[in-house]
Scaffold this motif. Structure first.
Motif, PDB file in Angstrom:
ATOM      1  N   TRP A 143       0.826  -1.201   0.000  1.00  0.00           N
ATOM      2  CA  TRP A 143       0.000   0.000   0.000  1.00  0.00           C
ATOM      3  C   TRP A 143       0.863   1.257   0.000  1.00  0.00           C
ATOM      4  O   TRP A 143       0.609   2.200  -0.751  1.00  0.00           O
ATOM      5  N   TYR A 149       0.099   3.515  -3.168  1.00  0.00           N
ATOM      6  CA  TYR A 149      -0.864   4.603  -2.946  1.00  0.00           C
ATOM      7  C   TYR A 149      -0.392   5.948  -3.497  1.00  0.00           C
ATOM      8  O   TYR A 149      -1.229   6.716  -4.007  1.00  0.00           O
ATOM      9  N   PHE A 177      -1.774   6.408  -6.790  1.00  0.00           N
ATOM     10  CA  PHE A 177      -3.187   6.786  -6.771  1.00  0.00           C
ATOM     11  C   PHE A 177      -3.338   8.292  -6.594  1.00  0.00           C
ATOM     12  O   PHE A 177      -4.088   8.953  -7.319  1.00  0.00           O
ATOM     13  N   GLN A 231      -9.731   2.298  -9.804  1.00  0.00           N
ATOM     14  CA  GLN A 231      -9.984   2.421  -8.375  1.00  0.00           C
ATOM     15  C   GLN A 231     -10.183   1.056  -7.711  1.00  0.00           C
ATOM     16  O   GLN A 231      -9.857   0.878  -6.533  1.00  0.00           O
ATOM     17  N   PHE A 267      -7.343  -0.527  -5.846  1.00  0.00           N
ATOM     18  CA  PHE A 267      -7.118  -0.018  -4.498  1.00  0.00           C
ATOM     19  C   PHE A 267      -8.236  -0.445  -3.550  1.00  0.00           C
ATOM     20  O   PHE A 267      -8.001  -0.633  -2.360  1.00  0.00           O
ATOM     21  N   LEU A 271      -7.010  -3.847  -2.497  1.00  0.00           N
ATOM     22  CA  LEU A 271      -5.929  -3.769  -1.518  1.00  0.00           C
ATOM     23  C   LEU A 271      -6.453  -3.332  -0.151  1.00  0.00           C
ATOM     24  O   LEU A 271      -6.048  -3.865   0.887  1.00  0.00           O
ATOM     25  N   ALA A 272      -7.350  -2.355  -0.162  1.00  0.00           N
ATOM     26  CA  ALA A 272      -7.878  -1.839   1.101  1.00  0.00           C
ATOM     27  C   ALA A 272      -8.752  -2.853   1.824  1.00  0.00           C
ATOM     28  O   ALA A 272      -9.001  -2.719   3.025  1.00  0.00           O
ATOM     29  N   PHE A 280      -7.391   4.244   3.847  1.00  0.00           N
ATOM     30  CA  PHE A 280      -7.875   4.755   2.558  1.00  0.00           C
ATOM     31  C   PHE A 280      -8.980   5.788   2.769  1.00  0.00           C
ATOM     32  O   PHE A 280      -8.963   6.881   2.182  1.00  0.00           O
TER      33      PHE A 280
END
Length: 229
Positions: free
Chosen positions: A53, A57, A60, A74, A77, A80-81, A97
């Motif tokens: 992350w 990130y 992102f 999106q 992510f 991942l979150a 996040f």
């Protein structure tokens, strides 16, 4: 004969290039998801989910968040979150996040466009992802409502139609008003979006009353949302 006719039509109407690009993007995202699913449990190339992350990130924030209508990446992510922490005593990534998006969306020093993008991603994540727990959804939603209440309270009084030279009425749907308060409207839309997905049970009754008061208040954000919401 019909098959021959359909074949001629297909040749006469070539496949739009945008479809080919969409297929390529789908294939690349599938490969990326597969790579993450295979390698993250093995501790490579990152030793922990948190390390992955921290490295990904910034991309992102610098690229995806700033790219207009970049709405499918999106989900990488979001995935991942949703993963459980692998570092002892670390905060769940869904809260990390959420906090990052909320901070950007409410930051008055950020550009209005950046704040709008962050608000849209925040609403999408809280609404679509199963990772955020109910307390996270409520906390983030009410943080936006807190902001909206303060924002409206800080506005100068609405012009009086009886005052010489003043506009006849305050028009919350006028183009000038929408442009001047676009971050506010987008943040409110994100709240409505979350409630559309999760239903009114997401918030206690007292909080729903506050949402309603903002929705029908002076700037009337409930009248200025996308038709899809």
């Amino acid at each position: 004969v019909r098959a021959d006719e359909e074949g001629r039509r297909a040749k006469a109407s070539p496949r739009p290039a945008v479809h080919d690009r969409a297929d390529a993007l789908d294939a690349l995202m599938s490969l990326l998801f597969r790579h993450l699913e295979l390698h993250l449990p093995l501790g490579r190339p990152w030793p922990t989910v948190e390390a992955a992350w921290e490295e990904l990130y910034p991309t992102f924030e610098s690229t995806i968040l700033q790219t207009h209508k970049c709405k499918f990446t999106q989900f990488v992510f979001f995935y991942l979150a949703s993963l459980p922490p692998t570092t002892p005593n670390s905060q769940p990534l869904h809260r990390t996040f959420t906090s990052s998006l909320l901070t950007t969306a409410l930051d008055p020093s950020a550009s209005p466009n950046t704040r709008q993008y962050a608000a849209c991603y925040l609403g999408s994540f809280l609404a679509r992802s199963t990772a955020p727990d109910p307390s996270t959804v409520r906390e983030a939603t009410m943080a936006v409502v807190d902001y909206a209440e303060r924002y409206v309270s800080a506005l100068s009084p609405a012009p009086s139609s009886n005052r010489p030279g003043s506009p006849r009425s305050f028009r919350p749907s006028s183009p000038g008003t929408l442009r001047g308060h676009k971050a506010f409207y987008t943040l409110c839309q994100s709240v409505f979006y979350v409630l559309c997905f999760h239903g009114p049970d997401t918030l206690p009754r007292s909080d729903l009353v506050r949402v309603k008061n903002v929705a029908v208040g002076r700037l009337k954000p409930a009248k200025n949302v996308l038709s899809s919401v």
